[in-house]
Motif scaffolding. Structure first.
Motif, PDB file in Angstrom:
ATOM      1  N   MET A  30       0.849  -1.190   0.000  1.00 28.97           N
ATOM      2  CA  MET A  30       0.000   0.000   0.000  1.00 28.97           C
ATOM      3  C   MET A  30       0.888   1.245   0.000  1.00 28.97           C
ATOM      4  O   MET A  30       0.639   2.204  -0.726  1.00 28.97           O
ATOM      5  CB  MET A  30      -0.910  -0.031   1.242  1.00 28.97           C
ATOM      6  CG  MET A  30      -1.926   1.071   1.297  1.00 28.97           C
ATOM      7  SD  MET A  30      -1.271   2.580   1.966  1.00 28.97           S
ATOM      8  CE  MET A  30      -1.300   2.193   3.696  1.00 28.97           C
ATOM      9  N   ALA A  74       7.192   0.235   7.854  1.00 26.37           N
ATOM     10  CA  ALA A  74       7.000   1.668   8.111  1.00 26.37           C
ATOM     11  C   ALA A  74       7.073   1.984   9.591  1.00 26.37           C
ATOM     12  O   ALA A  74       7.505   3.059   9.982  1.00 26.37           O
ATOM     13  CB  ALA A  74       5.648   2.116   7.559  1.00 26.37           C
ATOM     14  N   GLY A  75       6.657   1.024  10.423  1.00 24.93           N
ATOM     15  CA  GLY A  75       6.527   1.321  11.839  1.00 24.93           C
ATOM     16  C   GLY A  75       7.781   1.086  12.646  1.00 24.93           C
ATOM     17  O   GLY A  75       7.837   1.442  13.820  1.00 24.93           O
ATOM     18  N   HIS A  77       6.364  10.925  -4.718  1.00 21.33           N
ATOM     19  CA  HIS A  77       4.988  10.912  -5.221  1.00 21.33           C
ATOM     20  C   HIS A  77       5.028  10.941  -6.746  1.00 21.33           C
ATOM     21  O   HIS A  77       6.093  11.139  -7.344  1.00 21.33           O
ATOM     22  CB  HIS A  77       4.249  12.185  -4.771  1.00 21.33           C
ATOM     23  CG  HIS A  77       3.858  12.197  -3.328  1.00 21.33           C
ATOM     24  ND1 HIS A  77       2.586  12.500  -2.908  1.00 21.33           N
ATOM     25  CD2 HIS A  77       4.565  11.948  -2.187  1.00 21.33           C
ATOM     26  CE1 HIS A  77       2.528  12.458  -1.585  1.00 21.33           C
ATOM     27  NE2 HIS A  77       3.718  12.133  -1.122  1.00 21.33           N
ATOM     28  N   GLN A 136       4.508   6.632  21.018  1.00 23.56           N
ATOM     29  CA  GLN A 136       5.672   5.802  21.339  1.00 23.56           C
ATOM     30  C   GLN A 136       6.875   6.653  21.708  1.00 23.56           C
ATOM     31  O   GLN A 136       7.561   6.384  22.687  1.00 23.56           O
ATOM     32  CB  GLN A 136       6.061   4.945  20.129  1.00 23.56           C
ATOM     33  CG  GLN A 136       5.171   3.760  19.928  1.00 23.56           C
ATOM     34  CD  GLN A 136       5.716   2.862  18.827  1.00 23.56           C
ATOM     35  OE1 GLN A 136       6.702   2.186  19.005  1.00 23.56           O
ATOM     36  NE2 GLN A 136       5.054   2.838  17.695  1.00 23.56           N
ATOM     37  N   ILE A 137       7.119   7.688  20.910  1.00 20.94           N
ATOM     38  CA  ILE A 137       8.307   8.516  21.175  1.00 20.94           C
ATOM     39  C   ILE A 137       8.158   9.177  22.548  1.00 20.94           C
ATOM     40  O   ILE A 137       9.104   9.229  23.341  1.00 20.94           O
ATOM     41  CB  ILE A 137       8.525   9.556  20.059  1.00 20.94           C
ATOM     42  CG1 ILE A 137       8.730   8.844  18.712  1.00 20.94           C
ATOM     43  CG2 ILE A 137       9.725  10.448  20.345  1.00 20.94           C
ATOM     44  CD1 ILE A 137       8.674   9.750  17.496  1.00 20.94           C
TER      45      ILE A 137
HETATM   46  C1  HEM Z   1       4.071   7.024   5.155  1.00 19.45           C
HETATM   47  C2  HEM Z   1       6.709   9.551   8.333  1.00 19.45           C
HETATM   48  C3  HEM Z   1       5.897   6.172  11.710  1.00 19.45           C
HETATM   49  C4  HEM Z   1       2.948   3.858   8.658  1.00 19.45           C
HETATM   50  C5  HEM Z   1       4.906   7.950   5.729  1.00 19.45           C
HETATM   51  C6  HEM Z   1       5.485   9.054   5.019  1.00 19.45           C
HETATM   52  C7  HEM Z   1       6.203   9.783   5.899  1.00 19.45           C
HETATM   53  C8  HEM Z   1       6.092   9.126   7.176  1.00 19.45           C
HETATM   54  C9  HEM Z   1       6.967  11.050   5.612  1.00 19.45           C
HETATM   55  C10 HEM Z   1       5.363   9.309   3.508  1.00 19.45           C
HETATM   56  C11 HEM Z   1       4.229  10.207   3.191  1.00 19.45           C
HETATM   57  C12 HEM Z   1       4.235  10.626   1.742  1.00 19.45           C
HETATM   58  O1  HEM Z   1       4.716   9.884   0.896  1.00 19.45           O
HETATM   59  O2  HEM Z   1       3.786  11.746   1.464  1.00 19.45           O
HETATM   60  C13 HEM Z   1       6.746   8.834   9.506  1.00 19.45           C
HETATM   61  C14 HEM Z   1       7.490   9.214  10.686  1.00 19.45           C
HETATM   62  C15 HEM Z   1       7.273   8.265  11.632  1.00 19.45           C
HETATM   63  C16 HEM Z   1       6.377   7.280  11.047  1.00 19.45           C
HETATM   64  C17 HEM Z   1       8.348  10.458  10.794  1.00 19.45           C
HETATM   65  C18 HEM Z   1       7.803   8.147  13.025  1.00 19.45           C
HETATM   66  C19 HEM Z   1       8.225   9.138  13.744  1.00 19.45           C
HETATM   67  C20 HEM Z   1       4.985   5.286  11.198  1.00 19.45           C
HETATM   68  C21 HEM Z   1       4.394   4.188  11.931  1.00 19.45           C
HETATM   69  C22 HEM Z   1       3.566   3.529  11.041  1.00 19.45           C
HETATM   70  C23 HEM Z   1       3.634   4.222   9.789  1.00 19.45           C
HETATM   71  C24 HEM Z   1       4.677   3.856  13.390  1.00 19.45           C
HETATM   72  C25 HEM Z   1       2.681   2.318  11.255  1.00 19.45           C
HETATM   73  C26 HEM Z   1       2.874   1.316  11.940  1.00 19.45           C
HETATM   74  C27 HEM Z   1       3.012   4.515   7.454  1.00 19.45           C
HETATM   75  C28 HEM Z   1       2.339   4.058   6.243  1.00 19.45           C
HETATM   76  C29 HEM Z   1       2.658   4.985   5.237  1.00 19.45           C
HETATM   77  C30 HEM Z   1       3.529   5.965   5.842  1.00 19.45           C
HETATM   78  C31 HEM Z   1       1.478   2.808   6.112  1.00 19.45           C
HETATM   79  C32 HEM Z   1       2.213   4.973   3.780  1.00 19.45           C
HETATM   80  C33 HEM Z   1       1.065   5.916   3.534  1.00 19.45           C
HETATM   81  C34 HEM Z   1       0.653   5.981   2.085  1.00 19.45           C
HETATM   82  O3  HEM Z   1       1.444   5.724   1.181  1.00 19.45           O
HETATM   83  O4  HEM Z   1      -0.523   6.289   1.845  1.00 19.45           O
HETATM   84  N1  HEM Z   1       5.292   8.014   7.054  1.00 19.45           N
HETATM   85  N2  HEM Z   1       6.092   7.665   9.758  1.00 19.45           N
HETATM   86  N3  HEM Z   1       4.501   5.288   9.912  1.00 19.45           N
HETATM   87  N4  HEM Z   1       3.713   5.667   7.181  1.00 19.45           N
HETATM   88 FE1  HEM Z   1       4.797   6.712   8.506  1.00 19.45          FE
END
Ligand code: HEM
Length: 487
Positions: free
Chosen positions: A94, A286-287, A357, A435-436
């Motif tokens: 995804m 991602a997590g 993107h 979490q942080i």
């Molecule tokens: C996507 C940051 C933690 C799940 C993203 C994106 C960023 C980001 C910048 C990309 C958005 C884009 O492409 O415009 C962060 C940061 C985190 C963090 C800074 C921790 C401090 C997590 C956690 C999870 C998670 C803990 C889940 C368990 C996702 C998922 C996407 C994503 C599934 C994809 C969304 C998409 O493509 O529609 N995250 N994330 N992230 N993040 Fe995080």
């Protein structure tokens, strides 16, 4: 109309001269987000570069990024059709998938599953908190062992295990010991993932580099290997879950996702069995790395600025006391700690550019025409370091987020851009912040962290999807005596 369209298409966006074959690849430098911010001063906030055969639009600054990701949210919701993106999660990712009707359903399921196991209600929030507290306590024990007799150590591996264990517990109901060799090997290479999918990576820009031995090709091969290895680990867990699946008992996120997609308890319409593995693999990926990177920076900044560390500890002692550990409920009383976390995210901008993107239709931003299927880099770092918005953006100053009464300024915290915005905004932002907060509060309640005087903490880092400190050691000292809870 066609004539107007052709005229617009032929009007090249501003941007640096692109060399034949390589384009601007050689100009990106070690820290592309900083190069992009410099180029924005010359060419404006929306400009074009070339990487190999790809024309790429780079978006900088809050105004242009908001206009693109919020006002034209659908037009900017795509992902490039990169070979490496198809390799993730068995092609059913995804996170790296393009914007389709099925993708929307996929994202909705992933999002509601995260919520159901964290912030949905006070009960799920407590269960989630218990996972994090357990990992924080274990981390303290390991740190105190490693730091015995004032030994200095690299905290990297332990932070990775702690972060991976939280998401593993949520996804599979299972955690691993800090000295589990198999888990260590699995996680040891995960940070290489971000180097390949981070904006500016040359692997997809110049596919011909795969024809002969060179560092880009080995990066590509390592990427494939580490993806396969990680995905095998996840698939194995999902097979076990299928074998023991009971529709009456949802043990963890894997069960929940199997339930929705395979047993139709939701509307997993059109999503296949393979999307189950894909989703869980996405969440694990991602997590885990993002949280461990965040904790790296938290510790590094705490040892770099010992006065700030002391100030947070005094606040926790005053508001929480020494008789129990901090909890999520204490958050509102620990404004300076929250400010420290926001300042860590702003200052380091450790996800400096979002996942690339692509445009899903022709679109015009700030007067610039961008055709469908253009790759777009969103420079989050530029928003967090904008001199017009932030006073002395290069100074680390948590108090910037507090007003005169010591209350968090929500307008300002909302302006920190690290989780992106719009249709691709991170869906783990809430659990990430919780979490942080919990890890930092519990670690500081129990320990004091110190840098090696002979090895001053440096902010040097390596570039990828996330920025990681390259080298740093510290020691951990117990504050007072172990709480019964911890011993
Ligand atoms: C996507 C940051 C933690 C799940 C993203 C994106 C960023 C980001 C910048 C990309 C958005 C884009 O492409 O415009 C962060 C940061 C985190 C963090 C800074 C921790 C401090 C997590 C956690 C999870 C998670 C803990 C889940 C368990 C996702 C998922 C996407 C994503 C599934 C994809 C969304 C998409 O493509 O529609 N995250 N994330 N992230 N993040 Fe995080």
């Amino acid at each position: 109309w066609l004539w107007v369209r052709n005229l617009r298409q032929n009007r090249r966006l501003p941007g640096p001269f692109a060399w034949p074959v390589v384009g601007n690849a050689m100009q990106l430098g070690q820290m592309p987000h900083i190069t992009f911010s410099k180029l924005a001063k010359k060419y404006g906030n929306v400009y074009q570069i070339s990487l190999g055969s790809n024309k790429i639009v780079v978006l900088n600054g809050e105004v242009a990024i908001r206009q693109a990701l919020l006002k034209h949210s659908t037009a900017f919701a795509g992902r490039p059709n990169f070979g490496t993106f198809q390799m993730v999660s068995g092609g059913k990712s995804m996170v790296f998938g393009s914007y389709t009707r099925l993708w929307k359903e996929h994202r909705r399921i992933a999002q509601s599953t995260i919520r159901a196991f964290s912030t949905a209600n006070s009960h799920t929030k407590k269960l989630f908190e218990q996972h994090v507290v357990g990992e924080a306590i274990d981390l303290i024990k390991v740190f105190l062992c490693l730091g015995a007799d004032s030994c200095y150590f690299e905290p990297g591996h332990e932070l990775t295990v702690a972060a991976a264990n939280v998401i593993c517990a949520l996804c599979f109901g299972k955690r691993y010991s800090h000295d589990d060799q198999e888990f260590k090997t699995l996680l040891g290479r995960v940070d290489k993932f971000g180097q390949t999918v981070g904006a500016g990576s040359l692997v997809d820009a110049m596919p011909w580099l795969q024809a002969f031995p060179n560092p880009v090709r080995s990066g590509y091969l390592n990427f494939k290997e580490l993806n396969d290895e990680f995905f095998e680990f996840v698939k194995d867990k999902i097979i076990q879950h299928r074998q023991t699946y009971d529709p009456e008992v949802t043990r963890d996120m894997s069960d929940a996702i199997i339930g929705v997609i395979e047993h139709g308890t939701g509307t997993g319409d059109g999503l296949t069995k393979e999307h189950v593995e894909g989703t869980v693999n996405d969440l694990m990926g991602a997590g885990q790395d993002t949280i461990s990177t965040a904790l790296h920076w938290v510790l590094l900044l705490l040892v770099k600025y010992p006065n700030i560390q002391t100030k947070i500890q005094e606040l926790i002692d005053k508001e929480v006391g020494r008789e129990r550990l901090p909890t999520i409920e204490d958050k509102s009383k620990l404004a300076y700690l929250e400010a420290f976390i926001y300042e860590t995210m702003r200052f380091t901008s450790f996800v400096p550019i979002t996942i690339p993107h692509s445009t899903t239709s022709d679109v015009t931003i700030e007067g610039h025409y961008i055709p469908k299927d253009t790759v777009v880099f969103v420079n989050q770092w530029s928003v967090n370091h904008d001199e017009l918005k932030w006073k002395d953006p290069h100074v680390f100053e948590p108090s910037r987020f507090l007003n005169e009464s010591g209350i968090i300024d929500r307008d300002l915290t909302n302006s920190v851009m690290i989780f992106s915005m719009g249709k691709r905004r991170c869906i783990g932002d809430q659990i990430a912040k919780l979490q942080i907060f919990l890890f930092t509060a519990i670690l500081l309640h129990q320990c004091t962290f110190e840098a090696n005087p002979a090895d001053k903490p440096s902010l040097d880092c390596s570039y990828g999807l996330s920025l990681k400190p390259t080298h740093f050691v510290l020691t951990a000292k117990l504050r007072g005596t172990f709480l019964d809870l911890v011993s």
